[in-house]
Write a protein that holds these residues in place. Structure first.
Motif, mmCIF file in Angstrom:
data_model
loop_
_atom_site.group_PDB
_atom_site.id
_atom_site.type_symbol
_atom_site.label_atom_id
_atom_site.label_comp_id
_atom_site.label_asym_id
_atom_site.label_seq_id
_atom_site.Cartn_x
_atom_site.Cartn_y
_atom_site.Cartn_z
ATOM 1 N N ALA A 93 0.722 -0.788 0.248
ATOM 2 C CA ALA A 93 -0.002 -0.056 -0.079
ATOM 3 C C ALA A 93 1.092 1.579 0.291
ATOM 4 N N LYS A 94 2.172 1.098 0.758
ATOM 5 C CA LYS A 94 2.816 2.520 0.960
ATOM 6 C C LYS A 94 4.496 2.310 0.055
ATOM 7 N N ASN A 95 3.998 1.146 -1.793
ATOM 8 C CA ASN A 95 5.092 1.026 -2.632
ATOM 9 C C ASN A 95 6.433 1.402 -1.675
ATOM 10 N N THR A 96 6.314 0.037 -0.949
ATOM 11 C CA THR A 96 7.903 0.465 0.062
ATOM 12 C C THR A 96 8.136 -0.673 0.866
ATOM 13 N N VAL A 97 9.798 -1.419 0.401
ATOM 14 C CA VAL A 97 9.935 -2.348 1.238
ATOM 15 C C VAL A 97 11.342 -1.769 2.369
ATOM 16 N N TYR A 98 10.906 -2.666 3.285
ATOM 17 C CA TYR A 98 11.973 -2.597 4.521
ATOM 18 C C TYR A 98 12.993 -3.319 4.702
ATOM 19 N N LEU A 99 14.179 -3.447 4.973
ATOM 20 C CA LEU A 99 15.148 -3.419 5.250
ATOM 21 C C LEU A 99 15.643 -3.367 6.378
ATOM 22 N N GLN A 100 14.758 -4.760 8.035
ATOM 23 C CA GLN A 100 15.389 -4.367 8.794
ATOM 24 C C GLN A 100 16.709 -5.621 9.933
ATOM 25 N N MET A 101 17.290 -4.444 10.742
ATOM 26 C CA MET A 101 18.738 -4.481 10.882
ATOM 27 C C MET A 101 18.714 -4.746 12.220
ATOM 28 N N ASP A 102 18.793 -5.845 12.571
ATOM 29 C CA ASP A 102 18.888 -5.993 14.521
ATOM 30 C C ASP A 102 20.203 -6.487 14.839
ATOM 31 N N SER A 103 21.083 -6.870 15.795
ATOM 32 C CA SER A 103 22.370 -7.343 16.170
ATOM 33 C C SER A 103 23.203 -6.701 15.217
ATOM 34 N N VAL A 104 23.364 -5.227 14.904
ATOM 35 C CA VAL A 104 23.849 -5.616 13.326
ATOM 36 C C VAL A 104 26.294 -5.799 14.126
ATOM 37 N N LYS A 105 26.271 -5.203 13.313
ATOM 38 C CA LYS A 105 27.875 -5.486 13.417
ATOM 39 C C LYS A 105 28.776 -4.602 12.648
ATOM 40 N N PRO A 106 29.792 -4.927 12.941
ATOM 41 C CA PRO A 106 30.979 -3.820 12.849
ATOM 42 C C PRO A 106 30.681 -3.662 10.682
ATOM 43 N N GLU A 107 30.779 -5.734 10.087
ATOM 44 C CA GLU A 107 31.026 -5.834 8.858
ATOM 45 C C GLU A 107 29.625 -5.335 8.620
ATOM 46 N N ASP A 108 28.625 -5.196 8.914
ATOM 47 C CA ASP A 108 27.161 -4.326 8.499
ATOM 48 C C ASP A 108 27.521 -3.056 8.002
ATOM 49 N N THR A 109 29.028 -2.471 7.945
ATOM 50 C CA THR A 109 29.293 -1.235 7.592
ATOM 51 C C THR A 109 29.112 -1.561 5.818
ATOM 52 N N ALA A 110 28.143 -0.586 5.634
ATOM 53 C CA ALA A 110 27.951 -0.463 4.038
ATOM 54 C C ALA A 110 27.357 0.643 3.461
ATOM 55 N N VAL A 111 27.071 0.859 2.800
ATOM 56 C CA VAL A 111 26.472 1.450 1.272
ATOM 57 C C VAL A 111 25.398 0.756 0.805
ATOM 58 N N TYR A 112 23.829 0.668 1.259
ATOM 59 C CA TYR A 112 22.893 -0.397 1.275
ATOM 60 C C TYR A 112 22.177 0.102 0.153
ATOM 61 N N PHE A 113 22.129 -0.658 -1.229
ATOM 62 C CA PHE A 113 20.861 -0.312 -2.116
ATOM 63 C C PHE A 113 19.883 -1.130 -2.835
ATOM 64 N N CYS A 114 18.248 -0.632 -2.973
ATOM 65 C CA CYS A 114 17.635 -1.451 -3.297
ATOM 66 C C CYS A 114 17.718 -1.743 -4.865
ATOM 67 N N ALA A 115 17.566 -2.228 -4.999
ATOM 68 C CA ALA A 115 17.100 -2.690 -6.574
ATOM 69 C C ALA A 115 16.075 -3.720 -7.278
ATOM 70 N N VAL A 116 15.127 -3.208 -8.316
ATOM 71 C CA VAL A 116 14.332 -3.868 -8.219
ATOM 72 C C VAL A 116 13.862 -5.079 -10.084
ATOM 73 N N ASP A 117 13.318 -6.003 -9.918
ATOM 74 C CA ASP A 117 13.808 -6.458 -10.925
ATOM 75 C C ASP A 117 11.994 -7.484 -11.556
ATOM 76 N N ALA A 118 11.671 -6.439 -12.177
ATOM 77 C CA ALA A 118 10.416 -6.185 -12.811
ATOM 78 C C ALA A 118 9.952 -6.959 -13.377
ATOM 79 N N PHE A 119 10.921 -8.911 -13.824
ATOM 80 C CA PHE A 119 10.496 -9.853 -14.069
ATOM 81 C C PHE A 119 10.382 -10.549 -12.805
ATOM 82 N N ASN A 120 10.163 -10.101 -11.357
ATOM 83 C CA ASN A 120 10.265 -11.575 -10.308
ATOM 84 C C ASN A 120 11.311 -12.651 -10.447
ATOM 85 N N ARG A 121 12.030 -13.036 -11.003
ATOM 86 C CA ARG A 121 12.355 -13.942 -11.239
ATOM 87 C C ARG A 121 13.091 -14.940 -9.645
#
Length: 124
Positions: A75-103
């Motif tokens: 309904a909000k046209n939104t996808v979430y990524l809940q990140m819990d118990s994060v670690k230093p190795e999770d440090t990064a630039v995070y990207f979302c992307a779309v596969d329009a063919f749902n493969r």
């Protein structure tokens, strides 16, 4: 025109939580595969998690299983990524992307639309 916008990144302490959001301002996220990817400094981009907006099926890379949760709000046209118990190795630039063919399976080469990314830094 499709435009993916990520938000929610920032600085978080180890063991803390963060929720990333990905909004598609151009098209409804229906019957697509949405993926979260990340690229740490000096490393190649890697897949983190995927969700099909048609049936809600999900997948995770092993390093985040049990800590990260992907979800969608059609309904909000939104996808979430809940990140819990994060670690230093999770440090990064995070990207979302779309596969329009749902493969399946979720594979980086399937994704044709990418956001600009949001920075996540895990540090004390």
């Amino acid at each position: 025109q499709r435009q993916l916008v990520e938000s929610g990144g920032g600085l978080v302490q180890p063991g803390g939580s963060l929720r990333l959001s990905c909004v598609d301002s151009g098209f409804p996220l229906i019957n697509y595969m949405i993926g979260w990817f990340r690229q740490a400094p000096g490393k190649e981009r890697e897949g983190v998690s995927c969700i099909s907006t048609s049936d809600g099926s999900t997948s995770y890379t092993d390093s985040v299983k049990g800590r990260f949760t992907i979800s969608r709000d059609n309904a909000k046209n939104t996808v979430y990524l809940q990140m819990d118990s994060v670690k230093p190795e999770d440090t990064a630039v995070y990207f979302c992307a779309v596969d329009a063919f749902n493969r399946r399976p979720c594979t980086e080469s399937h994704f044709g639309y990418w956001g600009q990314g949001t920075h996540v830094t895990v540090s004390s």
